[in-house]
Structures are given as C-alpha cells and as structure tokens.
Write a protein that holds these residues in place. Structure first.
Motif, PDB file in Angstrom:
ATOM      1  N   SER A 184     -12.147  -1.507  -3.669  1.00 24.69           N
ATOM      2  CA  SER A 184     -11.220  -2.459  -3.309  1.00 24.69           C
ATOM      3  C   SER A 184     -10.261  -2.379  -4.196  1.00 24.69           C
ATOM      4  CB  SER A 184     -12.150  -3.789  -3.726  1.00 24.69           C
ATOM      5  OG  SER A 184     -12.633  -3.959  -4.878  1.00 24.69           O
ATOM      6  N   TRP A 185      -8.927  -3.203  -4.177  1.00 22.43           N
ATOM      7  CA  TRP A 185      -7.701  -3.172  -4.824  1.00 22.43           C
ATOM      8  C   TRP A 185      -7.447  -4.558  -5.403  1.00 22.43           C
ATOM      9  CZ3 TRP A 185      -4.963   1.317  -5.417  1.00 22.43           C
ATOM     10  CH2 TRP A 185      -5.250   2.552  -4.541  1.00 22.43           C
ATOM     11  N   ARG A 186      -7.730  -4.736  -6.955  1.00 21.87           N
ATOM     12  CA  ARG A 186      -7.724  -6.085  -7.313  1.00 21.87           C
ATOM     13  C   ARG A 186      -6.097  -5.956  -8.052  1.00 21.87           C
ATOM     14  NH1 ARG A 186      -9.817  -2.910 -11.788  1.00 21.87           N
ATOM     15  NH2 ARG A 186      -8.745  -3.239 -13.820  1.00 21.87           N
ATOM     16  N   SER A 187      -5.463  -7.367  -8.088  1.00 21.18           N
ATOM     17  CA  SER A 187      -4.357  -7.456  -8.758  1.00 21.18           C
ATOM     18  C   SER A 187      -4.673  -6.949 -10.211  1.00 21.18           C
ATOM     19  CB  SER A 187      -3.915  -8.858  -8.810  1.00 21.18           C
ATOM     20  OG  SER A 187      -3.696  -9.232  -7.320  1.00 21.18           O
ATOM     21  N   GLU A 188      -3.430  -6.514 -10.853  1.00 15.60           N
ATOM     22  CA  GLU A 188      -3.432  -6.157 -12.238  1.00 15.60           C
ATOM     23  C   GLU A 188      -3.682  -7.186 -13.224  1.00 15.60           C
ATOM     24  OE1 GLU A 188      -0.891  -2.995 -14.522  1.00 15.60           O
ATOM     25  OE2 GLU A 188       0.241  -4.595 -14.204  1.00 15.60           O
ATOM     26  N   GLU A 189      -3.495  -8.353 -12.866  1.00 17.89           N
ATOM     27  CA  GLU A 189      -3.701  -9.516 -13.977  1.00 17.89           C
ATOM     28  C   GLU A 189      -5.106  -9.855 -13.694  1.00 17.89           C
ATOM     29  OE1 GLU A 189      -1.862 -11.168 -10.223  1.00 17.89           O
ATOM     30  OE2 GLU A 189      -1.373  -9.399 -11.505  1.00 17.89           O
ATOM     31  N   ARG A 190      -5.856  -9.576 -12.840  1.00 18.14           N
ATOM     32  CA  ARG A 190      -7.306  -9.997 -12.625  1.00 18.14           C
ATOM     33  C   ARG A 190      -8.338  -9.287 -13.344  1.00 18.14           C
ATOM     34  NH1 ARG A 190      -8.064 -14.298  -9.399  1.00 18.14           N
ATOM     35  NH2 ARG A 190     -10.218 -13.976  -9.666  1.00 18.14           N
ATOM     36  N   LEU A 191      -9.500  -9.884 -13.670  1.00 16.63           N
ATOM     37  CA  LEU A 191     -10.320  -9.081 -14.066  1.00 16.63           C
ATOM     38  C   LEU A 191     -11.164  -8.341 -13.018  1.00 16.63           C
ATOM     39  CD1 LEU A 191     -12.674 -11.406 -16.607  1.00 16.63           C
ATOM     40  CD2 LEU A 191     -11.327  -9.413 -17.313  1.00 16.63           C
ATOM     41  N   SER A 192     -11.728  -7.122 -13.517  1.00 17.41           N
ATOM     42  CA  SER A 192     -12.406  -6.131 -12.440  1.00 17.41           C
ATOM     43  C   SER A 192     -13.657  -7.075 -12.030  1.00 17.41           C
ATOM     44  CB  SER A 192     -12.741  -4.940 -13.088  1.00 17.41           C
ATOM     45  OG  SER A 192     -13.603  -4.116 -12.313  1.00 17.41           O
ATOM     46  N   PHE A 248     -14.876  -2.507   6.978  1.00 17.31           N
ATOM     47  CA  PHE A 248     -13.444  -2.213   6.630  1.00 17.31           C
ATOM     48  C   PHE A 248     -12.460  -2.882   7.692  1.00 17.31           C
ATOM     49  CE2 PHE A 248     -10.134   1.432   7.457  1.00 17.31           C
ATOM     50  CZ  PHE A 248      -9.391   0.877   6.539  1.00 17.31           C
ATOM     51  N   ASN A 249     -11.500  -3.659   7.090  1.00 13.88           N
ATOM     52  CA  ASN A 249     -10.772  -4.552   8.101  1.00 13.88           C
ATOM     53  C   ASN A 249      -9.486  -3.884   8.303  1.00 13.88           C
ATOM     54  OD1 ASN A 249      -9.119  -4.711   5.539  1.00 13.88           O
ATOM     55  ND2 ASN A 249      -9.940  -6.786   5.299  1.00 13.88           N
ATOM     56  N   GLY A 250      -9.250  -2.720   7.629  1.00 10.53           N
ATOM     57  CA  GLY A 250      -7.766  -2.043   7.952  1.00 10.53           C
ATOM     58  C   GLY A 250      -6.625  -2.441   7.366  1.00 10.53           C
ATOM     59  N   ASN A 251      -6.755  -3.782   6.716  1.00  9.93           N
ATOM     60  CA  ASN A 251      -5.406  -4.213   6.199  1.00  9.93           C
ATOM     61  C   ASN A 251      -4.578  -3.158   5.150  1.00  9.93           C
ATOM     62  OD1 ASN A 251      -6.037  -6.578   7.479  1.00  9.93           O
ATOM     63  ND2 ASN A 251      -6.171  -7.879   5.964  1.00  9.93           N
ATOM     64  N   ILE A 252      -3.305  -3.347   5.349  1.00 13.06           N
ATOM     65  CA  ILE A 252      -2.309  -2.600   4.276  1.00 13.06           C
ATOM     66  C   ILE A 252      -2.338  -3.021   3.195  1.00 13.06           C
ATOM     67  CG2 ILE A 252      -0.065  -1.579   3.891  1.00 13.06           C
ATOM     68  CD1 ILE A 252       0.469  -1.768   6.979  1.00 13.06           C
ATOM     69  N   ARG A 253      -2.111  -4.405   2.780  1.00 17.41           N
ATOM     70  CA  ARG A 253      -1.702  -4.951   1.698  1.00 17.41           C
ATOM     71  C   ARG A 253      -3.225  -5.814   1.215  1.00 17.41           C
ATOM     72  NH1 ARG A 253       0.235  -9.783  -0.019  1.00 17.41           N
ATOM     73  NH2 ARG A 253       0.582 -10.312   2.039  1.00 17.41           N
ATOM     74  N   GLY A 254      -3.207  -5.814  -0.202  1.00 17.05           N
ATOM     75  CA  GLY A 254      -4.312  -6.747  -0.618  1.00 17.05           C
ATOM     76  C   GLY A 254      -5.446  -6.096  -0.930  1.00 17.05           C
ATOM     77  N   ARG A 255      -6.700  -6.652  -1.186  1.00 14.42           N
ATOM     78  CA  ARG A 255      -7.838  -5.953  -1.822  1.00 14.42           C
ATOM     79  C   ARG A 255      -8.191  -4.930  -0.924  1.00 14.42           C
ATOM     80  NH1 ARG A 255      -8.542 -11.408  -2.161  1.00 14.42           N
ATOM     81  NH2 ARG A 255     -10.042 -11.442  -0.584  1.00 14.42           N
ATOM     82  N   SER A 256      -8.225  -5.151   0.432  1.00 15.41           N
ATOM     83  CA  SER A 256      -8.384  -3.931   1.376  1.00 15.41           C
ATOM     84  C   SER A 256      -9.706  -3.194   1.003  1.00 15.41           C
ATOM     85  CB  SER A 256      -7.577  -2.910   1.410  1.00 15.41           C
ATOM     86  OG  SER A 256      -6.019  -3.426   1.626  1.00 15.41           O
ATOM     87  N   THR A 257     -10.785  -4.151   1.147  1.00 15.66           N
ATOM     88  CA  THR A 257     -12.062  -3.664   0.649  1.00 15.66           C
ATOM     89  C   THR A 257     -12.938  -2.895   1.643  1.00 15.66           C
ATOM     90  OG1 THR A 257     -12.713  -5.775  -0.549  1.00 15.66           O
ATOM     91  CG2 THR A 257     -14.541  -4.469  -0.083  1.00 15.66           C
ATOM     92  N   ILE A 258     -13.401  -1.773   1.417  1.00 15.45           N
ATOM     93  CA  ILE A 258     -14.193  -0.999   2.076  1.00 15.45           C
ATOM     94  C   ILE A 258     -15.694  -0.552   1.515  1.00 15.45           C
ATOM     95  CG2 ILE A 258     -14.283   1.682   3.278  1.00 15.45           C
ATOM     96  CD1 ILE A 258     -11.210   1.776   2.863  1.00 15.45           C
ATOM     97  N   CYS A 259     -16.464  -0.584   2.363  1.00 11.11           N
ATOM     98  CA  CYS A 259     -17.795  -0.348   1.883  1.00 11.11           C
ATOM     99  C   CYS A 259     -18.541   0.727   2.655  1.00 11.11           C
ATOM    100  CB  CYS A 259     -18.769  -1.649   2.223  1.00 11.11           C
ATOM    101  SG  CYS A 259     -18.205  -3.015   1.201  1.00 11.11           S
ATOM    102  N   TRP A 260     -19.081   1.542   1.853  1.00 14.28           N
ATOM    103  CA  TRP A 260     -19.758   2.628   2.441  1.00 14.28           C
ATOM    104  C   TRP A 260     -21.326   2.681   2.199  1.00 14.28           C
ATOM    105  CZ3 TRP A 260     -16.364   6.473   4.500  1.00 14.28           C
ATOM    106  CH2 TRP A 260     -15.142   6.196   4.284  1.00 14.28           C
TER     107      TRP A 260
END
Length: 677
Positions: free
Chosen positions: A324-332, A296-308
C-alpha cells in the motif's frame, strides 16, 4: 482518388462509445493534476539506457532520421497523407529504434511496436460493464510481468492486450489536436488499464505524439503530471531515450516492480514469486499461492492497496502480503501492527518493508508546491478468513462484525472477525481532529463528514468508528441477502458514496437515515428479523450521541467547558451496548421459531409490508423493545452476560463458528478531482 484526413474526423475514434462512463471512472482517481512548466523532467529521463555516442551512431546510420534536415522521416502534416494512414510512419520510426538498440531481444519479439488504432483492447472492471479503448500504437512486451490477454473458451486469442503492453502511444494530428484536459482523460484511461492488468506496476507513462511534438504523461499513486510539448525533431537524443526507456527489457525502467515475477507457459502466467525482506533484513522469496492478487481495486491515486496470497517457503504456511501507499506525513501501518502484537481480533504482522519506494523519486527533479508524496509499504502478515463479503449466513456475518468491533486492546479474544486494515489508523488520546479527507466516504461518520465545515470539530473518536461499523453493516445488508447473494446497489448507498455531493450534503443524508430508522421493505424481506432489529437498534443508539456531538461542535472549546469528555469517558459502555445488540441478535438467529414475520402492523420501514422469507408465524421482540431492553444494561454485572457471548473487555473463549471473516478493506478514494485549468 486522393484522400485527405478530414477536419471533421471523429476525435473519440480511439475510445469506447461509452467514453463518458470511462471518463467518470478516471476523474475520481486523478487528484490534483500537475502541469510542468519546462522540459527539465522529460530531458532528464533514461540517460542510463544509452550513451550519447551510441545514439549519435544510430542517428547517422538510420534511414528514418535526416541529420541534414534535423527531422525524423515523418509527415510534416498528416492532413496530406493518402488514406489517412499516419500511423505507419510513426510505427517505422519506433521500430527502427527498438531493432537497433535491443537487437536480438526485439527480434525475438520481447518488445514489438504494434498498430492498435483500430483494435479493441478490452478493459477489466469491477462490475459487469464492458469497455474497450484503442491506443494509436503500443509496445507489446514479453517477460516475467506480462502475459497474453485472457480469453474465454472458443474465443480467438488476441495478439495484444493491456496485460502485454509496456507502453501506450497516442498519435494526434496537430490540426486536430484536442484540448489538454481531453488528452489527459484519454491517456488516463490507458494508464488505468495498465495498472489493473499489471498489478505489480508502480507507475505508468504514456506518450502523445504529433507531427512535430511529444508530450509525456506520468501516472503514479500521487496522481498525474505532464510535460510541455517538446519538438522531438530538434531533440532526437531525448526522443530516443524516451522510447528506449519505456520499452526497456529492464522492467523497473518501464515502471514495474521486479520483486514480483511470474513464470509463463504458452504466453500465460502459471506460477510466481514475491521477494521481500525478513525480520533479519535479509531477502526472502515467497511462492505466490495464486497468480493474481486476491484484493486489488485498480485505482491510480491513493493507497491503492494490493493483497497477495503467498506461502512460507519453509513451513508452507499461508500468509498475506499487503502493498500500500501511505501519505508521507502519516505513520506507517507497521507501527500500529507492532503495537497490536498479541492483541486478539487484530491482524498479526510477520515482517515488513516500511519504505520500499516513493512517488517523489519517480517524478524527476522538479517537484512543484503542493505535491503529495506517497511511500510504498509492504507488510507480511498472518492469513485469516475470507473478506466479510464472502459470508454464507447471517450468523457468520454478525459474528465476524461483532468480534471485529470487540477487537480492541484488552478486548475479548474473539477471532470470528479480524481487523486487517490499519493503514490510516491513529493513536487514541492524541486529540487528532476529524478529517473528512481521510477514510472511505461511504463509511465516514456524520461528525467526520462535517469536520471540514464545522468551526470547532471534535477529535476523531470511538463513536466515529462505531458509526462506521454501522455503515459497513448497512452496506452489506442493503446490497446482499442473508445467504451472501449480491443484489443491485441501493440508491441510498449510491448517494452516500457519490463524490458529486459535498460533505455537508452527505452528512445530512446520513443524519436523515439515522433519525428515520429506515429499513426498506425489500431489505426486510431478505434478512431474518433479528438482523433488522439489530440495525434499527444500532441506529437508535448512535443517533442521539451523534446529534449531541454536533450540537457541542458548534460551540467554541471554552464554551463547551469540557462537556465533550463525556463521550470518551463512556467509551467502554458504548462498546458494551453495541456488542450486546450483536449478542442478542446472534442468539436469536439460532432460534428461527422466534423470528418475526412481516405484516403491515410491524413493518419497520413504515411502508406496506410483504411476507418475510421465514416460515414461522411467531412474532419476535420489536426493535424498539430490543433497544429498551438494554437501557439499564450498563448497570449489570459482567456475570450476568451469556457465557458464550462475553463482554468486550472480558477474557472468555469465543463462540465457535465457521471460517473467520475479515472486514471490508478500505477504498483508496480520497477527494474529488479538480478540473485542470
């Protein structure tokens, strides 16, 4: 003596003296800042927490609000207060709201307003720097997502910290009001720590109060937006709803993901669960294997990936859950993982929730032009080895990277290195142009960096990926030694990773590195000579291909006349060449008697050499010979490859090695933040 607040009052009193360091941390994460034009959003929030009639009843009974004067019992000017104490009146108003509406829960301390304007709330950072900040007031919380701050043995337990805060409130006297950009930086520092200390936080909202007005800042994975000032004396219902919503016992109101919950003991988390949907779209609850996420890198904006790390509730198999948080225009990412089912060297998916929530729904009804929606994806996948940064020997590192490079469709099933991060992957042969805004700046190829200024950029291709693997290896070798012990960051890497440089400058820096075959003497001293030979050979192989691409990229497609197709046509040969470099180095690492010892005649950095850590005096094949020995390797039959180091496209069992490693997860950083106007 009657004391008044001074016009020279220090406006940074609530922040760490290292404010400039904190400012740089948050500015790189915010992206485009959205200033809302009207009060629509702030008025629309939290209508479900209390009906109008209930708020009317409270306002009639409250001794902290005057219906006749239409005012809260707050100073008209903080400058006239004795002893500069303008925090207590606000604390009294907020406490009265919580006590009336939350009743027993507030009385039991699950939500409590705390004055923290003179309390150092410690930060959590990735490096060793120590920061703190002082919000004026906070709402302390107890519940399944909160815990007391961490303390070292012998330290006094703080009453409150960012791990136990539902809401931060900044109070500023109107005559001392700081510019909106400075307000933004200040509250962004608070928001960033809420995200870091509360890893199941989806969004964070901060209130800024003065004697007359309230402003709401909203932070999520799309960045930040803020409302215009609202007179909360004239709008008491809106103000009460804000306070109630942002202190709600319902954690989803506050911005927390209630699918991840913990049990606490003596105020600290002791166990937890994560709820998601299985392959039959039914809920399944996984016990957390560890209290905190392992990445977890703690970034506010972006993909902000967290692994449990979790365990299967039936088989007890260890699994990984990736949010993780993808941009709407990108494939999951799950689309690519479905394609990778059964492919060795690529993570295997168990199940997924591709559309859990999005930032658009968190921001109210008003979405200005240019807003970039992000969608949260949760993927459950098989667990593999540790991050590649956890290697304990040079051979382990090189085996992991070798197999990660070979981990392509139809490739050798090597499992010493597994690709686990496909969230910004793209399908091959789609001719998608390279985009310097996608990916991690530190690992981007020269062609990708120049794509934003090149008239006719190439599609992103396999050479960009191979060049990125080279920079991953450089990153590791320049910041760790062969045993995995960390060393101070190298200036070259700091320059590559710096958003103070534009893409053209970064491309020029990396191009200069590729041309020079530069390996600093201190790096050579920390690594066996086969490792140094490999990275120089890797450089020498990539450099002419990169330069040919960049020359052709200057030509219009019609003039190129298809000459760029030679790169994709030779993709298998390129992979084979790079894998041979790794195979040669891995084989040499098993024969330390052949390692070269540094001296002035064979120093690859062209600087004065110092002794290598190897005790052998034998001289190994120089890097230039290593490269030359593979000039004709493309013509060799597959039978000529070592039995224990198969080709990228060959189906032989992998070499035995210790625990598999996985490549570094991508950063969530994207583009530099523009200063708001």
């Amino acid at each position: 003596m009657r004391t008044r607040s001074s016009e020279k009052r220090d406006k940074t009193v609530s922040l760490d003296p290292k404010f400039d360091e904190q400012k740089q941390l948050v500015l790189s994460e915010l992206g485009g800042v959205i200033s809302l034009d009207d009060e629509t959003v702030i008025r629309s929030l939290y209508h479900h927490v209390a009906p109008e009639s209930a708020i009317d009843t409270f306002l009639k009974k409250s001794r902290f609000y005057s219906l006749t004067q239409h005012r809260w019992k707050l100073p008209r000017s903080c400058a006239k207060l004795l002893n500069n104490d303008f925090h207590t009146p606000f604390l009294n108003v907020l406490s009265s709201i919580l006590k009336h509406f939350w009743g027993d829960s507030a009385a039991q301390g699950t939500r409590e307003v705390i004055d923290t304007h003179s309390t150092d709330l410690q930060h959590c950072e990735a490096d060793s720097v120590i920061h703190h900040s002082r919000p004026s007031l906070v709402i302390k919380a107890q519940g399944p997502s909160f815990q007391l701050p961490y303390t070292k043995p012998g330290e006094t337990q703080p009453k409150v910290g960012y791990s136990s805060i539902a809401l931060c409130i900044e109070i500023q006297a109107e005559k001392d009001e700081i510019p909106i950009f400075d307000q933004l930086v200040r509250v962004a520092i608070y928001a960033r720590q809420l995200f870091i200390h509360q890893p199941n936080r989806l969004f964070a909202r901060i209130l800024v109060l003065s004697e007359q007005h309230v402003r709401l800042f909203h932070f999520d994975r799309s960045g930040v937006q803020y409302t215009p000032l609202l007179n909360f004396h004239n709008n008491p219902h809106t103000f009460v709803r804000l306070v109630l919503g942002l202190s709600s016992p319902n954690e989803s109101d506050i911005g927390l993901d209630d699918s991840i919950q913990w049990a606490t003991q003596d105020g600290r988390k002791v166990s937890g669960t994560l709820r998601t949907r299985d392959a039959n779209n039914e809920y399944i609850i996984y016990p957390l294997a560890t209290i905190q996420p392992f990445f977890f890198n703690g970034n506010i904006r972006g993909r902000s990936t967290i692994c449990w790390s979790v365990r299967d509730p039936i088989t007890n198999e260890k699994l990984v859950v990736k949010d993780s948080w993808r941009s709407e225009e990108r494939l999951s990412e799950h689309v690519f993982l479905q394609d990778a089912v059964g492919v060795s060297g690529v993570v295997q998916m168990v199940t997924c929730e591709p559309d859990r929530c999005d930032t658009k729904s968190m921001r109210g009804d008003a979405l200005p032009a240019g807003f970039r929606n992000r969608i949260q994806t949760r993927i459950v996948m098989k667990a593999y080895g540790k991050s590649i940064k956890k290697y304990t020997s040079a051979k382990q590192l090189f085996c992991a990277l070798r197999d990660a490079i070979a981990g392509k469709p139809d490739a050798e099933p090597g499992n010493r290195g597994v690709l686990i991060d496909l969230d910004i992957a793209m399908r091959r042969n789609l001719n998608k142009l390279a985009d310097c805004q996608m990916g991690t700046r530190l690992y981007q190829s020269v062609a990708v960096l120049k794509s934003c200024i090149t008239a006719h950029p190439f599609p992103h291709d396999h050479l960009d990926d191979l060049e990125a693997f080279l920079y991953v290896l450089v990153h590791i070798m320049w910041t760790y030694d062969s045993d995995g012990v960390a060393h101070p960051d190298h200036e070259m890497l700091s320059n590559w990773d710096g958003y103070s440089h534009d893409c053209f400058v970064l491309a020029t820096l990396k191009g200069g590195y590729l041309t020079s075959d530069y390996v600093p003497i201190e790096i050579q001293e920390r690594w066996p000579s086969p490792c140094v030979d490999l990275i120089v050979a890797f450089n020498t192989f990539i450099d002419p291909l990169m330069r040919k691409k960049m020359m052709l990229a200057q030509l219009p497609p019609a003039v190129r006349n298809g000459r760029e197709n030679v790169f994709t046509t030779n993709a298998i040969q390129h992979y084979t060449h790079i894998l041979q470099f790794f195979d040669t180095a891995i084989e040499a690492l098993d024969r330390p008697d052949t390692w070269r010892v540094l001296d002035s005649s064979n120093d690859l950095s062209d600087k004065s050499a110092s002794p290598c850590t190897s005790t052998s005096q034998a001289v190994a094949e120089p890097a230039s010979n290593l490269l030359e020995s593979h000039r004709s390797s493309l013509k060799r039959a597959s039978d000529n490859y070592p039995d224990d180091q198969p080709l990228a496209k060959r189906s032989n069992p992998p070499r035995s090695s210790s625990t598999p490693l996985v490549p570094l997860p991508r950063s969530t950083r994207e583009s530099p933040v523009p200063s708001p106007t």
